[in-house]
Design a protein around this motif. Structure first.
Motif, mmCIF file in Angstrom:
data_model
loop_
_atom_site.group_PDB
_atom_site.id
_atom_site.type_symbol
_atom_site.label_atom_id
_atom_site.label_comp_id
_atom_site.label_asym_id
_atom_site.label_seq_id
_atom_site.Cartn_x
_atom_site.Cartn_y
_atom_site.Cartn_z
ATOM 1 N N TYR A 40 -3.977 -11.722 4.505
ATOM 2 C CA TYR A 40 -4.429 -10.440 5.043
ATOM 3 C C TYR A 40 -4.104 -10.311 6.527
ATOM 4 N N GLY A 41 -4.166 -11.416 7.263
ATOM 5 C CA GLY A 41 -3.837 -11.359 8.680
ATOM 6 C C GLY A 41 -2.396 -10.949 8.920
ATOM 7 N N VAL A 42 -1.470 -11.518 8.134
ATOM 8 C CA VAL A 42 -0.050 -11.188 8.314
ATOM 9 C C VAL A 42 0.258 -9.792 7.807
ATOM 10 N N ILE A 43 -0.233 -9.464 6.609
ATOM 11 C CA ILE A 43 0.119 -8.166 6.038
ATOM 12 C C ILE A 43 -0.512 -7.024 6.827
ATOM 13 N N THR A 44 -1.618 -7.295 7.532
ATOM 14 C CA THR A 44 -2.231 -6.248 8.345
ATOM 15 C C THR A 44 -1.320 -5.834 9.488
ATOM 16 N N VAL A 45 -0.632 -6.789 10.095
ATOM 17 C CA VAL A 45 0.323 -6.439 11.152
ATOM 18 C C VAL A 45 1.412 -5.534 10.579
ATOM 19 N N GLY A 46 1.917 -5.891 9.382
ATOM 20 C CA GLY A 46 2.905 -5.034 8.736
ATOM 21 C C GLY A 46 2.352 -3.669 8.411
ATOM 22 N N GLU A 47 1.124 -3.638 7.941
ATOM 23 C CA GLU A 47 0.482 -2.367 7.605
ATOM 24 C C GLU A 47 0.359 -1.462 8.819
ATOM 25 N N LEU A 48 -0.025 -2.035 9.966
ATOM 26 C CA LEU A 48 -0.198 -1.241 11.182
ATOM 27 C C LEU A 48 1.128 -0.687 11.699
ATOM 28 N N CYS A 49 2.207 -1.385 11.383
ATOM 29 C CA CYS A 49 3.532 -0.888 11.770
ATOM 30 C C CYS A 49 4.056 0.154 10.791
ATOM 31 N N LEU A 50 3.470 0.213 9.597
ATOM 32 C CA LEU A 50 4.036 1.069 8.557
ATOM 33 C C LEU A 50 3.154 2.257 8.201
ATOM 34 N N SER A 51 1.923 2.014 7.818
ATOM 35 C CA SER A 51 1.117 3.099 7.264
ATOM 36 C C SER A 51 0.807 4.213 8.267
ATOM 37 N N PRO A 52 0.206 3.923 9.431
ATOM 38 C CA PRO A 52 -0.032 5.016 10.379
ATOM 39 C C PRO A 52 1.262 5.606 10.919
ATOM 40 N N MET A 53 2.324 4.795 10.984
ATOM 41 C CA MET A 53 3.604 5.309 11.465
ATOM 42 C C MET A 53 4.227 6.274 10.449
#
Length: 568
Positions: free
Chosen positions: A476-489
């Motif tokens: 979850y720690g790693v995928i959250t960084v990816g999520e923050l770069c993708l979903s709100p963007m």
């Protein structure tokens, strides 16, 4: 945090926070509720693993499909404010309806209300936020505004699971579902208060003007909606199945007319001002389907992993903390061949031998732990437990499974200021990636995150031994960084590139891609029991996400050109 941003951001931030509190509270216990035996003290629905995964995936798909229609209604008819209010009330009614016991009709009607309500709420609050940043003084802050907004989503998602765990273990499932409805109603009241105090929200809410040649909403029901529902009916009733299940067939058939509609929208758009931006958005929508297909397994496959294959024992300081915020589940350890029930009467299968580490989901005793001390218990813990067995039967305390669903939003709340700060630092040095570039980085990081679970599965003998909870924090720690770069963007990209007259419609397209991915997440999670080696299951997710990353890298030069031409 809100300094320099439009005043309306705070209103929409807390409105979305409470909406997501209810949504993720329900989602965190949804799969657990469906697989809970009907014989339990707090009875569930008693669904099988595969059927629950199918319902879960279908529900998620429809939740993110209806924003397409909600966007059209807001764009052409009633505006964003009214859509948000209608959606909030419908969702609150749906959550409260799930609290009605022993009624499958109430269960399915409640899900329908949530699905319809989300369709009216979700795309329009995101579009309304984007419109607050159309003034020149706010335009450069749009990406960070969406990151802050996204943090509000995850504050609600983080807190809700602790509330859900306490209520469902203390009072039953109905109280937890009712709490989700109350949270949604608080969000509606907050939004109404904000409308009276922040005039700029009303100013941003202007129904998009139609132009000659646009299809009227009344005609959409005959040229789009009716064909889509007819196609879904065909997919449901055709003999046999084409894609693994009737619900999957119906959903895919339903999507065909909708996808054709988006193609027609692109084809008939103005060549000079609209066609390329729409094409770029549709390309991104297609790629991120894979991201959602693997990301939203957190409510199914990763929930199964947390429940079945993760050491959830609590003791010492952890026990004190957990007991403060939520009840623990007491799992009794009984002599050989005695049927075991959980704290509230749930069927946990048959105990085989003195080892308390039986698998309380698949009802299979973990191989390798049949004799002696389990690998994830200390010798002192094992001796104390076996001694208590002789004295009074012994107990093993486990933290509630749904708490794992708070790990991801917890990381979002913690990491959002860091990610926003990094991008701000790069922006000051004129090195900030474009919005499409951030999405590409998000896809790559997400692919790497699943390798964490590959290692977790291998080191725990593919789930035969109990794995450390640290692996869940890792993925979850790693995928959250990816999520923050993708979903709100993604939300930001739609608000920047979408033609203003169809802004909510294109936001609905973003959620349509999410819907398709969510349905695929249910399909993939339904294969969970077929993978004897769980490392292969997680590796499949990594390969799929890496493939999507390669696609977006290939089209990146074109995306950057379109972005620079139509945004900058």
């Amino acid at each position: 945090m809100f300094k320099g941003h439009p005043k309306g951001l705070m209103i929409l931030f807390f409105t979305e926070m409470w909406e997501r509190f209810g949504y993720y509270l329900m989602l965190g216990i949804f799969s657990l509720y469906m697989i809970e035996p009907t014989s339990s003290k707090f009875a569930g629905l008693g669904f099988t693993n595969m059927f629950a995964a199918d319902i879960y995936g279908t529900y998620l798909a429809l939740v993110y499909l209806t924003p397409f229609f909600g966007g059209l209604i807001a764009d052409r008819m009633i505006g964003y404010r009214k859509s948000i209010l209608v959606g909030g009330v419908l969702m609150a009614a749906g959550y409260i309806g799930l609290a009605i016991p022993d009624s499958m009709m109430a269960f399915y009607i409640s899900l329908l209300l949530i699905i319809l309500g989300n369709g009216m709420f979700k795309p329009n609050v995101s579009v309304l936020l984007g419109k607050l940043y159309e003034k020149p003084e706010f335009e450069s802050l749009k990406d960070s505004g969406y990151n802050i907004f996204y943090m509000g989503i995850n504050i609600g998602a983080f807190v809700c699971n602790f509330v859900a765990a306490y209520l469902r273990l203390t009072y039953g499932w109905g109280w937890a579902f009712a709490a989700a409805g109350i949270g949604m109603l608080i969000g509606v009241v907050w939004f109404l208060v904000g409308l009276s105090r922040v005039p700029e929200i009303k100013e941003a809410d202007k129904i998009s003007p139609s132009r000659p040649g646009d299809i009227k909403l009344s005609r959409l029901f005959t040229v789009l909606f009716l064909p889509a529902f007819a196609a879904a009916a065909i997919g449901w009733f055709i003999p046999g199945t084409m894609f693994g299940g009737d619900s999957t067939d119906a959903f895919i058939f339903f999507c065909v007319p909708v996808l054709l509609f988006f193609f027609t929208t692109w084809k008939t758009a103005d060549k000079k001002t609209e066609r390329e931006p729409i094409a770029a958005l549709l390309a991104v929508f297609g790629v991120v389907i894979i991201f959602w297909a693997v990301f939203h397994q957190n409510g199914s496959a990763l929930t199964y992993w947390a429940k079945n294959n993760t050491s959830r024992e609590v003791s010492g300081v952890t026990e004190v903390v957990i007991n403060t915020i939520a009840k623990t589940e007491d799992v009794s350890t009984l002599p050989r061949d005695i049927k075991v029930q959980g704290l509230h009467g749930e069927d946990l299968g048959f105990k085989e031998g003195p080892n308390p580490y039986f698998d309380n989901y698949t009802k299979e005793f973990p191989k390798g732990n049949l004799e002696g001390k389990p690998g994830d218990l200390t010798q002192e813990q094992w001796q104390e437990l076996t001694a208590s067995q002789k004295a009074e039967g012994g107990k093993l305390k486990l933290w509630p499974t749904e708490l794992q669903a708070s790990i991801n939003p917890g990381f979002v709340v913690f990491l959002t200021p860091l990610v926003v700060g990094v991008f701000a630092w790069l922006r000051r040095r004129k090195k900030e990636p474009t919005t499409p570039g951030k999405i590409a980085w998000g896809m790559l990081i997400s692919a790497l995150s699943w390798l964490v679970m590959v290692v977790a599965a291998i080191t725990s003998a593919n789930g035969l031994d109990k794995a450390s909870v640290a692996w869940l924090f890792g993925v979850y720690g790693v995928i959250t960084v990816g999520e923050l770069c993708l979903s709100p963007m993604g939300l930001s990209l739609v608000s920047k590139l979408a033609p203003k007259r169809i802004a909510a419609l294109m936001m609905g397209g973003w959620f349509l891609s999410t819907a398709i991915g969510n349905k695929l997440s249910g399909v993939l999670s339904g294969l969970w029991d077929l993978f004897e080696k769980k490392s292969y299951f997680f590796l499949t997710n990594a390969i799929l996400t890496a493939g999507a990353f390669l696609i977006i890298v290939i089209i990146m030069p074109w995306l950057k050109r379109v972005y620079n031409e139509y945004v900058d």
